[in-house]
Design a protein around this motif. Structure first.
Motif, mmCIF file in Angstrom:
data_model
loop_
_atom_site.group_PDB
_atom_site.id
_atom_site.type_symbol
_atom_site.label_atom_id
_atom_site.label_comp_id
_atom_site.label_asym_id
_atom_site.label_seq_id
_atom_site.Cartn_x
_atom_site.Cartn_y
_atom_site.Cartn_z
ATOM 1 N N GLY A 112 -3.810 -18.064 37.279
ATOM 2 C CA GLY A 112 -2.987 -18.267 36.091
ATOM 3 C C GLY A 112 -3.823 -18.237 34.819
ATOM 4 O O GLY A 112 -4.928 -17.687 34.791
ATOM 5 N N ILE A 113 -3.304 -18.881 33.804
ATOM 6 C CA ILE A 113 -3.933 -18.838 32.484
ATOM 7 C C ILE A 113 -5.176 -19.720 32.436
ATOM 8 O O ILE A 113 -5.180 -20.826 32.963
ATOM 9 N N GLU A 114 -6.221 -19.206 31.815
ATOM 10 C CA GLU A 114 -7.455 -19.972 31.652
ATOM 11 C C GLU A 114 -7.793 -20.039 30.170
ATOM 12 O O GLU A 114 -7.171 -19.371 29.348
ATOM 13 N N ALA A 115 -8.848 -20.801 29.848
ATOM 14 C CA ALA A 115 -9.192 -21.019 28.440
ATOM 15 C C ALA A 115 -9.423 -19.708 27.701
ATOM 16 O O ALA A 115 -8.954 -19.513 26.586
ATOM 17 N N GLN A 116 -10.149 -18.795 28.334
ATOM 18 C CA GLN A 116 -10.420 -17.531 27.660
ATOM 19 C C GLN A 116 -9.178 -16.660 27.551
ATOM 20 O O GLN A 116 -9.061 -15.858 26.636
ATOM 21 N N THR A 117 -8.244 -16.795 28.521
ATOM 22 C CA THR A 117 -7.005 -16.027 28.428
ATOM 23 C C THR A 117 -6.339 -16.382 27.114
ATOM 24 O O THR A 117 -5.926 -15.525 26.338
ATOM 25 N N LEU A 118 -6.244 -17.680 26.891
ATOM 26 C CA LEU A 118 -5.583 -18.160 25.683
ATOM 27 C C LEU A 118 -6.323 -17.719 24.442
ATOM 28 O O LEU A 118 -5.750 -17.170 23.513
ATOM 29 N N ALA A 119 -7.640 -17.971 24.434
ATOM 30 C CA ALA A 119 -8.433 -17.642 23.259
ATOM 31 C C ALA A 119 -8.271 -16.165 22.932
ATOM 32 O O ALA A 119 -8.055 -15.796 21.780
ATOM 33 N N ASN A 120 -8.353 -15.307 23.948
ATOM 34 C CA ASN A 120 -8.288 -13.868 23.714
ATOM 35 C C ASN A 120 -6.892 -13.402 23.331
ATOM 36 O O ASN A 120 -6.732 -12.537 22.483
ATOM 37 N N VAL A 121 -5.882 -13.990 23.960
ATOM 38 C CA VAL A 121 -4.542 -13.534 23.655
ATOM 39 C C VAL A 121 -4.154 -13.987 22.237
ATOM 40 O O VAL A 121 -3.509 -13.257 21.489
ATOM 41 N N TYR A 122 -4.575 -15.179 21.855
ATOM 42 C CA TYR A 122 -4.289 -15.627 20.497
ATOM 43 C C TYR A 122 -5.012 -14.746 19.486
ATOM 44 O O TYR A 122 -4.478 -14.400 18.438
ATOM 45 N N LEU A 123 -6.235 -14.380 19.831
ATOM 46 C CA LEU A 123 -7.002 -13.488 18.962
ATOM 47 C C LEU A 123 -6.243 -12.169 18.799
ATOM 48 O O LEU A 123 -6.120 -11.632 17.700
ATOM 49 N N ALA A 124 -5.705 -11.652 19.902
ATOM 50 C CA ALA A 124 -4.961 -10.386 19.855
ATOM 51 C C ALA A 124 -3.694 -10.533 19.018
ATOM 52 O O ALA A 124 -3.365 -9.668 18.214
ATOM 53 N N LEU A 125 -3.005 -11.652 19.216
ATOM 54 C CA LEU A 125 -1.775 -11.869 18.450
ATOM 55 C C LEU A 125 -2.095 -12.032 16.961
ATOM 56 O O LEU A 125 -1.362 -11.547 16.101
ATOM 57 N N ASP A 126 -3.212 -12.683 16.673
ATOM 58 C CA ASP A 126 -3.658 -12.829 15.284
ATOM 59 C C ASP A 126 -3.854 -11.476 14.626
ATOM 60 O O ASP A 126 -3.720 -11.332 13.417
ATOM 61 N N HIS A 127 -4.258 -10.481 15.419
ATOM 62 C CA HIS A 127 -4.468 -9.147 14.872
ATOM 63 C C HIS A 127 -3.210 -8.304 14.931
ATOM 64 O O HIS A 127 -3.279 -7.083 14.829
ATOM 65 N N ASP A 128 -2.059 -8.967 15.115
ATOM 66 C CA ASP A 128 -0.760 -8.298 15.143
ATOM 67 C C ASP A 128 -0.648 -7.245 16.227
ATOM 68 O O ASP A 128 0.023 -6.229 16.068
ATOM 69 N N LEU A 129 -1.343 -7.444 17.336
ATOM 70 C CA LEU A 129 -1.238 -6.484 18.426
ATOM 71 C C LEU A 129 0.001 -6.791 19.248
ATOM 72 O O LEU A 129 0.389 -7.948 19.409
ATOM 73 N N ASP A 130 0.603 -5.724 19.768
ATOM 74 C CA ASP A 130 1.684 -5.926 20.720
ATOM 75 C C ASP A 130 1.043 -6.147 22.084
ATOM 76 O O ASP A 130 0.296 -5.304 22.563
#
Lengths: 605, 377
Positions: A112-130
């Motif tokens: 499931g979700i791990e710390a880096q999953t979150l960190a990276n996905v938030y980073l991606a969302l911050d960059h307005d990525l789909d």
């Protein structure tokens, strides 16, 4: 060459927690898109440095262009931009993300979700990525894809019910991923007729071509002969070649235009002029302003690197220069130590970066190194109002000249299963952590938020975290800034002589404990001499801990039988060899190992 | 004529001792016979090479040379006497284990020309002998010693060991006193070294505790005092002798005289070339007529090597090294080459020097390896 239709380009990356299968999925995508035959596939094509393969992590972002014939009958160009997977390289990650329009989120079906999953996905969302999720490792017996889908929706808040269920390892479900890329990731925008605006997301030094700039063309176009300018560094050159990325090769083309991802070469001799995050524009028709997000990369961790054999100093310098050609974030300057002689103070993005450089120096350049304790950059505010950025503890001014000191602080997020919350909180407490809060991600897992001094996490925090959570905790951090702190310099005296290479900065509350441990460790590492050797730890001239290496009373070959002198001589030679590998401080010979052993003071814990 | 010392290795024993790391093992009578024949071939084959040399000493070492049939020693010495130039005054030593030496064997050795016996006693306490894995008891030794005297051996060495597991000063002094009462001409007193791969080393936890380093050094110091009181002079780190009874053969090693080793794994140094015979038994037997085929690790010593050896071997002798000898051999003064090293250790009272000699201090002897290694390049 036919003009490429912008609507048929997909620029994307894959984000994941370490080991969730990012590189394997990348390999499958390349395989399925038919750029290479299976026979040509090396395992994990994107990770092309040996070291990366051994450590299972991607150090330098790599990028590949493939062609996919979709179910709608059209051919799409996929630019798969790889991102480094470690917190040390967060800035590089952010620039690589900025070059993309979308991201595939890979989540392990068992973990499931791990710390880096979150960190990276938030980073991606911050960059307005789909972002769209895929669930990997469904072949594992412990896989629970439905549970993971719900978790993704609950925790991250992105739609996951139709996420492709795949096994990248076994090549299951890859077609679904490719179709999702076509339909879920938007085509790039940007006008080829506008002034050139291209984002540098990586660069590479090639001995024949010079620096190869990896970039995303945001606006305008570039081709051979364009006079380009880097907006932050001001470097300016004429383009020699442009092209795109095959797997492991550069394929020249005539022009790169808005929406495309590719490379530029321009006889640039050093990557220093082509910093990641900088904007490339047309010198003759510059864009109005650079792309947002450029940051000058700062070294966060410093240590002294010394050649084990003093005569290898020029070799070490050459090697560092060569590595720097390819790694703008590596900093070094000459320094001297009374104990270690001539060497370099080197700056790194983080401890992993340090270890990688150290290993490359040893492996690729065959150098034997002595490393001093890594430290962070402290700000020393002097009574005369000036501020020093301190990277080498030996340069700390006299306490009477110091008004106060500051140290870097990070905000850390630690994902941990509930049973280990107690022990992880205890660890953070020991490391002077400031508790910010805790969120339950689900019933059995929580996200702990702490502020921690960087100098408390650079050595062995990650190891300690793993061992106290039986490997379950994951960790990510961001630099928050500087804070005033009660710091002191801990000195080590061997036979009453201060050994500069062993000094370090520590919080005053930890000084006694650190000093005691260092003395104990050094006592084990320093061989007995013909005289007694006191080992002392001192703060500001006051001794706070002491150990003694007893004098050697006996080292004699009683019997020397049958005239076998060669054997005896070999023994003496071994003894002599051992001595050569030692550093002389006053009358005491200190093995090089001793300098390194103090880096890991917590193993016994 | 140039001088030569001959070492003959007998790699057999009845049972390997627990501390022994020498090239030695039990073997069948058939194997011993094959070996003996190979030894003779090797000595014959090499004889021509030593035409210009005169043999000044012979040493039968092992293993346990006394395990061989009496006739074997006679035959080996016969080869030397016929194929080599033997000095009539040559010192001929044979190492023996009390359990394997009968009076008949001793008579035969004596007749063949052996004039010095070296008896491996190690301890006068039976429980220590047993712990060490020795195959004899103290009474066996007394009988052997008596026999040796009766047969007429007037130059006898006794090997002893201090620093044994569980040993204390009292026990050690007791061993020394018992041996002194017998008035041997020579005593070798070694401090036990636990060598890698030996029985003791592998099972150290099953043995009584080793004496501490301090105790061990005290035993060593006490040995010197007691032996001195009884008229023995220490002439090398572990060797003591009544005047005129220093072992000539051993001194050749320390003073870099020529010596040739015959037999399995034997080491040689002749005119500044060193080599070692193969340690492979079958290969030794197969090539015994062509010894150059099994002489390994041949090393032609450079002047630097020779200087190093001169220092670290010579300094094992209590009298030290002679500065004039150094200059004569190497056409350089010792000061020129080793001035710094000598000054360094002199300042720490580890060695002393005067006009003519350099020698180690008591403390220097105890840590001689540290000092010796400093003479290497």
């Amino acid at each position: 060459m036919a003009k490429i239709d912008q609507s048929k380009i997909r620029n994307f990356c894959i984000v994941a927690h370490i080991d969730h299968g990012k590189s394997t999925l990348a390999d499958r995508i390349i395989e399925k898109t038919g750029l290479l035959t299976s026979r040509e596939m090396q395992d994990q094509i994107l990770d092309n440095m040996d070291l990366e393969r051994e450590r299972g992590i991607t150090i330098k972002a790599q990028t590949v262009r493939t062609v996919y014939k979709a179910q709608d009958g059209e051919e799409y160009i996929f630019n798969l931009i790889d991102t480094p997977g470690h917190v040390d390289f967060n800035y590089e990650v952010s620039r690589a993300l900025a070059a993309c329009d979308g991201a595939i989120l890979v989540v392990d079906a068992a973990q499931g979700i791990e710390a880096q999953t979150l960190a990276n996905v938030y980073l991606a969302l911050d960059h307005d990525l789909d972002v769209f999720p895929v669930i990997n490792k469904i072949d594992l017996p412990s896989a629970r894809p439905d549970w993971v889908k719900n978790e993704i929706e609950d925790v991250i808040g992105i739609e996951a019910q139709d996420a492709p269920l795949i096994s990248a390892k076994n090549g299951v479900g890859i077609e679904d991923v490719l179709e999702a890329v076509v339909h879920k990731i938007p085509a790039p925008t940007g006008n080829p007729e506008n002034p050139l605006q291209a984002l540098i997301f990586d660069s590479l030094y090639d001995p024949y071509k010079g620096v190869i700039i990896f970039c995303r063309i945001v606006e305008g176009k570039v081709s051979k002969g364009t006079k380009i300018k880097m907006m932050a560094t001001g470097a300016s050159e004429e383009v020699v070649e442009v092209g795109y990325f095959g797997a492991g090769q550069f394929i020249p083309c005539e022009e790169l235009s808005a929406g495309m991802v590719g490379y530029i070469t321009a006889s640039i001799k050093n990557v220093k002029g082509t910093e990641v995050g900088d904007t490339v524009t047309d010198a003759n028709r510059p864009c109005a302003e650079p792309l947002p997000g450029y940051k000058k990369v700062q070294s966060m961790v410093f240590c002294g690197l010394y050649p084990a054999d003093g005569a290898k100093y020029p070799d070490l310098r050459d090697a560092l220069e060569k590595l720097q050609l390819n790694d703008a974030s590596l900093f070094f300057e000459p320094e001297t130590s009374i104990a270690l002689g001539f060497g370099f103070r080197c700056g790194f993005l983080g401890l992993l970066h340090l270890e990688i450089i150290q290993e490359r120096l040893e492996r690729e350049y065959n150098l034997d190194l002595v490393t001093t304790a890594p430290g962070v950059v402290y700000k020393v505010h002097k009574t005369d109002g000036t501020v020093i950025e301190l990277t080498n503890p030996s340069n700390l001014p006299d306490p009477s000249e110091i008004d106060y000191m500051e140290e870097p602080i990070v905000t850390a997020e630690i994902m941990v299963t509930t049973e280990f919350i107690g022990s992880i909180m205890e660890l953070c407490q020991e490391r002077r952590g400031r508790y910010l809060g805790m969120e339950y991600v689900e019933e059995t897992r929580a996200l702990l938020k702490y502020e921690l001094p960087l100098n408390e996490i650079i050595y062995d925090f990650f190891d300690a975290l793993k061992s106290r959570s039986r490997g379950y905790a994951s960790f990510d951090y961001d630099i928050k800034g500087y804070e005033q702190s009660e710091l002191v310099k801990l000195d080590i005296l061997i036979n009453r002589e201060e050994v500069d290479a062993l000094s370090f900065i520590v919080h005053k509350d930890s000084a006694y404990e650190r000093g005691r441990r260092m003395c104990e460790k050094l006592k084990d590492e320093i061989p007995r001499h013909l005289f007694e050797i006191p080992i002392q730890a001192a703060v500001g001239g006051k001794i706070i801990a002491r150990e003694t290496v007893k004098a050697m009373r006996k080292d004699v070959l009683a019997k020397c039988y049958g005239g076998d002198i060669s054997r005896k001589k070999k023994l003496l030679e071994k003894q002599k060899e051992g001595k050569k590998r030692m550093r002389q401080v006053g009358n005491v010979e200190i093995p090089q190992k001793a300098f390194m052993s103090v880096l890991k003071l917590d193993d016994g814990k | 004529m140039k001088s030569l010392s001959v070492y003959i290795h007998i790699p057999f024993c009845a049972k390997k001792c627990n501390y022994c790391d020498f090239l030695s093992a039990p073997a069948t009578a058939e194997k011993r016979k094959q070996y003996l024949s190979a030894l003779k071939s090797e000595m014959q084959a090499e004889a021509k090479r030593y035409e210009d040399f005169c043999v000044k000493s012979v040493f039968f070492g092992g293993g346990t040379p006394s395990i061989l049939e009496a006739q074997a020693i006679t035959e080996l010495l016969e080869v030397l006497k016929t194929a080599y130039h033997m000095d009539t005054q040559a010192e001929i030593t044979l190492e023996m284990n009390p359990a394997t030496a009968t009076k008949e064997k001793m008579e035969s050795w004596k007749k063949a020309g052996v004039n010095r016996l070296s008896i491996g006693l190690q301890s006068a306490h039976d429980e220590e002998l047993k712990m060490l894995g020795r195959i004899h008891c103290y009474a066996d030794f007394l009988e052997s010693y008596q026999n040796a005297r009766e047969v007429g051996f007037t130059n006898v060495n006794i090997d002893l060991m201090s620093g044994l597991p569980g040993q204390d000063m009292k026990k050690w002094e007791d061993t020394l006193q018992k041996v002194l009462a017998l008035k041997p001409e020579h005593i070798s007193a070694y401090s036990l070294i636990i060598e890698e791969g030996t029985e003791i080393c592998q099972n150290i936890e099953r043995y009584p505790a080793l004496p501490s380093e301090e105790e061990d050094r005290k035993m060593y110091q006490r040995t010197k005092e007691i032996l001195k009181e009884n008229g023995y002079t220490r002439y090398e780190i572990s060797n003591y002798a009544k005047e005129g009874y220093e072992c000539k053969h051993n001194c050749v090693y320390w003073q870099r005289g020529n010596y040739v080793g015959f037999g399995l794994g034997a080491a040689s140094m002749v005119e500044n070339v060193r080599w070692t015979n193969t340690c492979d038994f079958d290969s030794y037997l197969a090539k015994c007529k062509q010894p150059s085929d099994f002489q390994k690790e041949k090393q032609v010593l450079t002047q630097r090597d020779c200087m190093e050896e001169f220092m670290f071997l010579g300094l094992r002798m209590i009298q030290g090294v002679k500065k004039a000898d150094f200059e004569r051999f190497f056409s350089k003064t010792m000061e020129e080459v080793y001035g710094k090293v000598l000054a360094k250790w002199e300042a720490q009272h580890m060695l002393y020097q005067d006009e003519s000699h350099v020698w180690l201090s008591e403390q220097g002897i105890d840590v001689s390896n540290v000092i010796f290694s400093d003479f290497l390049a």
